[in-house]
Design a protein around this motif. Structure first.
Motif, PDB file in Angstrom:
ATOM      1  N   GLU A  87      31.801  30.105  21.524  1.00  0.00           N
ATOM      2  CA  GLU A  87      30.592  29.330  21.834  1.00  0.00           C
ATOM      3  C   GLU A  87      29.912  28.785  20.577  1.00  0.00           C
ATOM      4  OE1 GLU A  87      28.371  32.311  23.897  1.00  0.00           O
ATOM      5  OE2 GLU A  87      29.619  32.197  25.694  1.00  0.00           O
ATOM      6  N   LYS A  88      30.411  29.184  19.409  1.00  0.00           N
ATOM      7  CA  LYS A  88      29.816  28.789  18.127  1.00  0.00           C
ATOM      8  C   LYS A  88      28.341  29.201  18.045  1.00  0.00           C
ATOM      9  CE  LYS A  88      33.058  25.106  17.268  1.00  0.00           C
ATOM     10  NZ  LYS A  88      33.777  24.476  18.271  1.00  0.00           N
ATOM     11  N   SER A  89      28.076  30.433  18.474  1.00  0.00           N
ATOM     12  CA  SER A  89      26.709  30.962  18.438  1.00  0.00           C
ATOM     13  C   SER A  89      26.309  31.272  17.002  1.00  0.00           C
ATOM     14  CB  SER A  89      26.616  32.246  19.263  1.00  0.00           C
ATOM     15  OG  SER A  89      26.888  31.993  20.616  1.00  0.00           O
ATOM     16  N   ASP A  90      25.011  31.156  16.733  1.00  0.00           N
ATOM     17  CA  ASP A  90      24.519  31.511  15.402  1.00  0.00           C
ATOM     18  C   ASP A  90      24.452  33.039  15.273  1.00  0.00           C
ATOM     19  OD1 ASP A  90      21.928  32.528  16.341  1.00  0.00           O
ATOM     20  OD2 ASP A  90      21.381  30.433  16.635  1.00  0.00           O
ATOM     21  N   PHE A  91      24.236  33.507  14.060  1.00  0.00           N
ATOM     22  CA  PHE A  91      24.253  34.944  13.781  1.00  0.00           C
ATOM     23  C   PHE A  91      23.203  35.693  14.596  1.00  0.00           C
ATOM     24  CE2 PHE A  91      22.786  38.652  11.386  1.00  0.00           C
ATOM     25  CZ  PHE A  91      23.974  39.382  11.328  1.00  0.00           C
ATOM     26  N   ARG A  92      21.984  35.154  14.666  1.00  0.00           N
ATOM     27  CA  ARG A  92      20.888  35.824  15.378  1.00  0.00           C
ATOM     28  C   ARG A  92      21.228  35.988  16.867  1.00  0.00           C
ATOM     29  NH1 ARG A  92      15.778  34.400  17.871  1.00  0.00           N
ATOM     30  NH2 ARG A  92      14.268  36.052  17.446  1.00  0.00           N
ATOM     31  N   THR A  93      21.727  34.940  17.489  1.00  0.00           N
ATOM     32  CA  THR A  93      22.106  34.989  18.899  1.00  0.00           C
ATOM     33  C   THR A  93      23.242  35.982  19.109  1.00  0.00           C
ATOM     34  OG1 THR A  93      21.416  32.703  19.207  1.00  0.00           O
ATOM     35  CG2 THR A  93      22.904  33.622  20.873  1.00  0.00           C
ATOM     36  N   THR A  94      24.221  35.956  18.208  1.00  0.00           N
ATOM     37  CA  THR A  94      25.348  36.881  18.307  1.00  0.00           C
ATOM     38  C   THR A  94      24.867  38.323  18.215  1.00  0.00           C
ATOM     39  OG1 THR A  94      26.835  35.236  17.351  1.00  0.00           O
ATOM     40  CG2 THR A  94      27.555  37.538  17.264  1.00  0.00           C
ATOM     41  N   LEU A  95      23.979  38.591  17.280  1.00  0.00           N
ATOM     42  CA  LEU A  95      23.443  39.945  17.125  1.00  0.00           C
ATOM     43  C   LEU A  95      22.656  40.370  18.359  1.00  0.00           C
ATOM     44  CD1 LEU A  95      23.167  42.390  15.276  1.00  0.00           C
ATOM     45  CD2 LEU A  95      21.143  41.299  14.275  1.00  0.00           C
ATOM     46  N   GLN A  96      21.810  39.485  18.867  1.00  0.00           N
ATOM     47  CA  GLN A  96      21.030  39.801  20.069  1.00  0.00           C
ATOM     48  C   GLN A  96      21.935  40.060  21.267  1.00  0.00           C
ATOM     49  OE1 GLN A  96      18.469  36.330  20.199  1.00  0.00           O
ATOM     50  NE2 GLN A  96      16.707  37.575  19.584  1.00  0.00           N
ATOM     51  N   GLN A  97      22.959  39.244  21.447  1.00  0.00           N
ATOM     52  CA  GLN A  97      23.885  39.451  22.562  1.00  0.00           C
ATOM     53  C   GLN A  97      24.641  40.765  22.408  1.00  0.00           C
ATOM     54  OE1 GLN A  97      26.447  36.034  22.912  1.00  0.00           O
ATOM     55  NE2 GLN A  97      24.897  34.858  24.011  1.00  0.00           N
ATOM     56  N   THR A  98      25.058  41.062  21.188  1.00  0.00           N
ATOM     57  CA  THR A  98      25.792  42.305  20.961  1.00  0.00           C
ATOM     58  C   THR A  98      24.931  43.509  21.307  1.00  0.00           C
ATOM     59  OG1 THR A  98      27.098  41.236  19.230  1.00  0.00           O
ATOM     60  CG2 THR A  98      27.092  43.634  19.259  1.00  0.00           C
ATOM     61  N   VAL A  99      23.684  43.507  20.888  1.00  0.00           N
ATOM     62  CA  VAL A  99      22.800  44.645  21.144  1.00  0.00           C
ATOM     63  C   VAL A  99      22.367  44.682  22.609  1.00  0.00           C
ATOM     64  CG1 VAL A  99      20.530  45.631  20.622  1.00  0.00           C
ATOM     65  CG2 VAL A  99      21.984  44.805  18.769  1.00  0.00           C
ATOM     66  N   GLN A 100      21.840  43.578  23.115  1.00  0.00           N
ATOM     67  CA  GLN A 100      21.250  43.592  24.450  1.00  0.00           C
ATOM     68  C   GLN A 100      22.293  43.556  25.564  1.00  0.00           C
ATOM     69  OE1 GLN A 100      17.787  41.017  24.955  1.00  0.00           O
ATOM     70  NE2 GLN A 100      17.517  40.993  22.741  1.00  0.00           N
ATOM     71  N   LEU A 101      23.182  42.583  25.530  1.00  0.00           N
ATOM     72  CA  LEU A 101      24.198  42.493  26.584  1.00  0.00           C
ATOM     73  C   LEU A 101      25.230  43.600  26.418  1.00  0.00           C
ATOM     74  CD1 LEU A 101      24.745  38.625  26.717  1.00  0.00           C
ATOM     75  CD2 LEU A 101      23.064  40.023  27.937  1.00  0.00           C
ATOM     76  N   GLY A 102      25.615  43.850  25.163  1.00  0.00           N
ATOM     77  CA  GLY A 102      26.567  44.933  24.907  1.00  0.00           C
ATOM     78  C   GLY A 102      26.027  46.276  25.346  1.00  0.00           C
ATOM     79  N   GLY A 103      24.761  46.521  25.093  1.00  0.00           N
ATOM     80  CA  GLY A 103      24.142  47.779  25.525  1.00  0.00           C
ATOM     81  C   GLY A 103      24.137  47.918  27.039  1.00  0.00           C
ATOM     82  N   ARG A 104      23.830  46.838  27.714  1.00  0.00           N
ATOM     83  CA  ARG A 104      23.827  46.842  29.185  1.00  0.00           C
ATOM     84  C   ARG A 104      25.237  47.079  29.731  1.00  0.00           C
ATOM     85  NH1 ARG A 104      20.392  44.083  33.401  1.00  0.00           N
ATOM     86  NH2 ARG A 104      18.856  43.857  31.778  1.00  0.00           N
ATOM     87  N   LEU A 105      26.222  46.422  29.143  1.00  0.00           N
ATOM     88  CA  LEU A 105      27.608  46.604  29.584  1.00  0.00           C
ATOM     89  C   LEU A 105      28.091  48.019  29.288  1.00  0.00           C
ATOM     90  CD1 LEU A 105      29.123  43.178  28.473  1.00  0.00           C
ATOM     91  CD2 LEU A 105      28.639  43.937  30.813  1.00  0.00           C
ATOM     92  N   TYR A 106      27.703  48.559  28.158  1.00  0.00           N
ATOM     93  CA  TYR A 106      28.102  49.918  27.792  1.00  0.00           C
ATOM     94  C   TYR A 106      27.524  50.934  28.776  1.00  0.00           C
ATOM     95  CZ  TYR A 106      29.100  53.953  24.827  1.00  0.00           C
ATOM     96  OH  TYR A 106      29.556  55.155  24.337  1.00  0.00           O
ATOM     97  N   LEU A 107      26.270  50.760  29.154  1.00  0.00           N
ATOM     98  CA  LEU A 107      25.672  51.667  30.143  1.00  0.00           C
ATOM     99  C   LEU A 107      26.381  51.563  31.495  1.00  0.00           C
ATOM    100  CD1 LEU A 107      21.861  51.330  29.353  1.00  0.00           C
ATOM    101  CD2 LEU A 107      23.341  53.299  28.918  1.00  0.00           C
ATOM    102  N   ALA A 108      26.731  50.341  31.892  1.00  0.00           N
ATOM    103  CA  ALA A 108      27.440  50.150  33.161  1.00  0.00           C
ATOM    104  C   ALA A 108      28.803  50.828  33.135  1.00  0.00           C
ATOM    105  CB  ALA A 108      27.601  48.660  33.461  1.00  0.00           C
ATOM    106  N   GLU A 109      29.406  50.866  31.976  1.00  0.00           N
ATOM    107  CA  GLU A 109      30.712  51.525  31.864  1.00  0.00           C
ATOM    108  C   GLU A 109      30.640  53.008  32.204  1.00  0.00           C
ATOM    109  OE1 GLU A 109      33.020  50.971  28.410  1.00  0.00           O
ATOM    110  OE2 GLU A 109      33.483  48.917  28.963  1.00  0.00           O
ATOM    111  N   PHE A 110      29.526  53.650  31.911  1.00  0.00           N
ATOM    112  CA  PHE A 110      29.401  55.072  32.201  1.00  0.00           C
ATOM    113  C   PHE A 110      29.436  55.358  33.696  1.00  0.00           C
ATOM    114  CE2 PHE A 110      28.019  55.457  27.824  1.00  0.00           C
ATOM    115  CZ  PHE A 110      28.624  56.654  27.465  1.00  0.00           C
ATOM    116  N   VAL A 111      29.082  54.386  34.504  1.00  0.00           N
ATOM    117  CA  VAL A 111      29.135  54.557  35.957  1.00  0.00           C
ATOM    118  C   VAL A 111      30.550  54.337  36.478  1.00  0.00           C
ATOM    119  CG1 VAL A 111      28.299  53.628  38.154  1.00  0.00           C
ATOM    120  CG2 VAL A 111      26.728  53.868  36.228  1.00  0.00           C
TER     121      VAL A 111
END
Length: 188
Positions: A87-111
């Protein structure tokens, strides 16, 4: 590759705002999440079977724990980073997605994943594990598409998280409000 794309197609069909199938989005999801995780899972499961051979209960529990604690964060991060590159995302967007979306996906994995991986490591022959994993992934991939495209990135996420009370803050560690555990209550 195909199941991540199918998960995205399912998610797009659920979204009411889309009148037409977004092929580009499906290809991006298929590449960033399907190909990336498929490649990583193939090598990870082969590695796990070499390091932790067998199907006994203790071995299976170790595999599930290793998979959840070690591999899942790496795999989710890799997929989000590949998506950001596509998507050619900038660093800030990439970091936010990694933390926020990644965190949400990681929690869903536990279920979803620990029970699925227990079955995978206990009953599924090695040669079918990636296939089994991909079939279970269809549900998770549909959710991943939802998170990636419908969940909004929140500005000032860390401050909001601290204010929510889910994480401890320095105010909770004020020494004036702490109870001294080594004092005798009768001495007061």
């Amino acid at each position: 590759f195909g199941l991540s794309g199918l998960g995205d197609i399912i998610q797009q069909s659920v979204e009411k705002s889309r009148s037409k199938w977004n092929v580009k989005r499906t290809l991006e999801m298929s590449t960033s999440f399907g190909l990336t995780s498929g490649f990583l899972c193939h090598h990870w499961y082969n590695y796990l079977d070499r390091v932790l051979p067998g199907r006994g209960l203790s071995v299976v529990v170790k595999k599930v724990v290793w998979d959840q604690i070690l591999f899942s964060p790496i795999c989710i991060t890799a997929c989000i980073l590949v998506a950001a590159a596509i998507e050619k995302s900038d660093f800030r967007t990439t970091l936010q997605q990694t933390v926020q979306l990644g965190g949400r996906l990681y929690l869903a994995e536990f279920v979803l994943w620990p029970p699925a991986q227990f079955v995978n490591f206990t009953f599924i022959p090695v040669r079918f594990r990636v296939l089994y994993d991909n079939v279970i992934s269809l549900v998770y991939d549909t959710y991943t598409s939802y998170v990636k495209h419908q969940v909004k990135i929140q500005d000032n996420f860390s401050e909001s998280l601290l204010r929510s009370g889910w994480l401890p803050s320095h105010d909770q560690f004020d020494t004036g409000s702490m109870i001294c555990l080594d004092s005798n209550p009768r001495d007061s």
